[in-house]
Design an enzyme around this catalytic site. Structure first.
Site, PDB file in Angstrom:
ATOM      1  N   LYS A 212      -6.643  -1.676   8.832  1.00 21.92           N
ATOM      2  CA  LYS A 212      -6.980  -2.695   7.833  1.00 21.92           C
ATOM      3  C   LYS A 212      -6.363  -4.062   8.174  1.00 21.92           C
ATOM      4  O   LYS A 212      -5.578  -4.176   9.094  1.00 21.92           O
ATOM      5  CB  LYS A 212      -6.531  -2.226   6.440  1.00 21.92           C
ATOM      6  CG  LYS A 212      -7.210  -0.924   5.994  1.00 21.92           C
ATOM      7  CD  LYS A 212      -8.722  -1.074   5.924  1.00 21.92           C
ATOM      8  CE  LYS A 212      -9.425   0.053   5.179  1.00 21.92           C
ATOM      9  NZ  LYS A 212      -9.400   1.358   5.827  1.00 21.92           N
TER      10      LYS A 212
HETATM   11  C1  LIG Z   1     -14.150   1.641   1.579  1.00 19.07           C
HETATM   12  C2  LIG Z   1     -12.858   2.400   1.666  1.00 19.07           C
HETATM   13  N1  LIG Z   1     -12.251   2.801   0.534  1.00 19.07           N
HETATM   14  C3  LIG Z   1     -11.093   3.474   0.560  1.00 19.07           C
HETATM   15  C4  LIG Z   1     -10.479   3.798   1.739  1.00 19.07           C
HETATM   16  C5  LIG Z   1      -9.225   4.624   1.694  1.00 19.07           C
HETATM   17  O1  LIG Z   1      -8.089   3.902   2.043  1.00 19.07           O
HETATM   18  P1  LIG Z   1      -6.711   4.701   2.244  1.00 19.07           P
HETATM   19  O2  LIG Z   1      -6.763   5.336   3.591  1.00 19.07           O
HETATM   20  O3  LIG Z   1      -5.666   3.622   2.158  1.00 19.07           O
HETATM   21  O4  LIG Z   1      -6.603   5.659   1.160  1.00 19.07           O
HETATM   22  C6  LIG Z   1     -11.059   3.400   2.948  1.00 19.07           C
HETATM   23  C7  LIG Z   1     -10.395   3.750   4.192  1.00 19.07           C
HETATM   24  O5  LIG Z   1     -10.820   3.567   5.283  1.00 19.07           O
HETATM   25  C8  LIG Z   1     -12.282   2.687   2.918  1.00 19.07           C
HETATM   26  O6  LIG Z   1     -12.894   2.316   4.036  1.00 19.07           O
END
Ligand SMILES: Cc1ncc(COP(=O)(O)O)c(C=O)c1O
Length: 397
Positions: free
Chosen positions: A184
């Protein structure tokens, strides 16, 4: 062709992060503590939110937001099928139903017209996703939410630092949830943030992120803390550590520079690929700020002799790491089997998925890396370009 493999994503971490982590380690306070509180304050300031609660993922952030609004079994939450697992699985945690809707074919963001059609008396919330970091149509989404009494929880995993019509993503809706996963725009290794302007919700999220025990439980081993605590609900273990938060503080200090570099790379890609017949470049909006977390190129398959999978493979053979965003949720076995979805139930998402390739876009890429990606994409496309329909040689005489 380049000789070394260019990864699809690489975090931009170095001495500043090491120094922060070292400080956390040497302080003896490894878990949630003053660095986490500091990270929350700086992040809240950056996006203009009143409250920011740091947790260990965006998934946890969305789970806690749904918990804070009291989602119940049988409730419905409208979200896009064009997203990652997290946006819908958090709804299933409550035995509630994620109701998928289709996307806009250009932005790949949730289509507000489809949201309106999906609202029922059981709908409680909408989870829009700012795909790639390009803000979803929040005006239309908020308008629907207002008219139907729904709560908007933004999945802003891709959307730091995005701005929607002058308002930073992070302060526009009831909740905004960010991700600090290593791919990210800023990272804490694993991490997430819940932003809200509602004090009661912020408090509930904070308590439920740490076992549902009374506030400031994280201080109980410090001089100012107390041994006494009360469990008010069966909570979760979602707190962020000070090791991660230190990293986040260092990342926030260079977030602007990292974003500028991604914008530069996006510009170079747009220039190189704009007008190429076998490619469709990703959209931008003049009234919004794009985070450029992803550069989502689409293939015009009617101009090519190969599909997306061999195209990806050919790039890989040229040592370029790429990815695909996203395999729509309704195509996955769990959602197909649970709700009986067919791929064509959401035709826009499914058709766009078949043509999508995400190219590397991160601040550690050199200009040569960017050129290597451009050369490889153009070369693979040129090699597999469909030449107009060949005429049968005419037989004369
Ligand atoms: C659109 C979206 N939402 C949520 C997430 C989840 O993030 P995390 O890994 O911090 O839980 C991601 C992870 O790639 C994502 O692409």
């Amino acid at each position: 062709m380049r000789s070394t493999y260019l990864p699809f994503a690489l975090p931009d971490v170095g001495d500043a992060e090491l120094e922060e982590i070292r400080e956390s380690l040497l302080s003896g306070w490894l878990t949630t503590g003053s660095k986490t509180r500091q990270f929350e304050a700086v992040f809240a300031e950056a996006v203009g939110a009143r409250y920011a609660v740091a947790v260990n993922s965006c998934t946890a952030a969305m789970h806690l937001a749904l918990e804070a609004i009291g989602l119940k079994p049988g409730d419905e939450v409208i979200t896009t099928t064009y997203t990652f697992a997290a946006s819908a699985e958090v709804v299933r945690y409550f035995d509630a139903r994620p109701v998928f809707v289709d996307v806009d074919p250009v932005s790949l963001n949730i289509d507000p017209a489809r949201i309106e059609e999906a609202v029922t008396e059981r709908t409680r919330a909408i989870i829009p996703v700012h795909v790639a970091g390009l803000p979803a149509d929040l005006d239309a989404i908020h308008d629907i939410a207002r008219r139907h009494g729904l709560i908007v929880i933004e999945d802003a995993a891709h959307a730091f630092p995005s701005v929607y019509k002058g308002t930073p993503i992070g302060r526009a809706s009831a909740f905004t949830c960010f991700s600090f996963y290593p791919t990210k725009s800023i990272t804490t290794g694993e991490g997430g943030m819940i932003c809200t302007d509602n004090e009661a919700w912020a408090e509930r999220c904070r308590i439920m992120a740490l076992h549902g025990i009374s506030n400031d439980a994280w201080k109980r081993y410090s001089a100012e803390g107390s041994w006494y605590y009360e469990i008010i609900a069966p909570g979760y273990k979602y707190n962020m550590t000070d090791i991660a938060a230190g990293m986040g503080l260092a990342q926030l200090r260079k977030a602007e520079a990292m974003w500028q570099r991604r914008c530069e790379i996006a510009r170079r890609y747009q220039e190189a690929f704009g007008g190429v017949a076998f490619l469709e470049t990703p959209p931008d909006r003049s009234d919004c700020q794009h985070a450029w977390h992803l550069y989502m190129l689409r293939l015009n398959l009617d101009q090519l002799t190969i599909d997306r999978a061999p195209f990806v493979e050919a790039l890989k053979q040229r040592h370029i790491g790429v990815s695909v965003h996203f395999i729509p949720l309704h195509v996955h076995p769990y959602y197909r089997e649970t709700y009986g979805y067919q791929p064509e139930d959401f035709p826009v998402a499914y058709q766009q998925y078949l043509r999508e390739i995400s190219l590397p876009i991160y601040s550690k890429m050199s200009d040569d890396d960017v050129q290597d990606v451009i050369d490889a994409v153009l070369e693979v496309g040129a090699r597999h370009r469909l030449q107009g329909v060949q005429r049968e040689p005419s037989v004369s005489g």
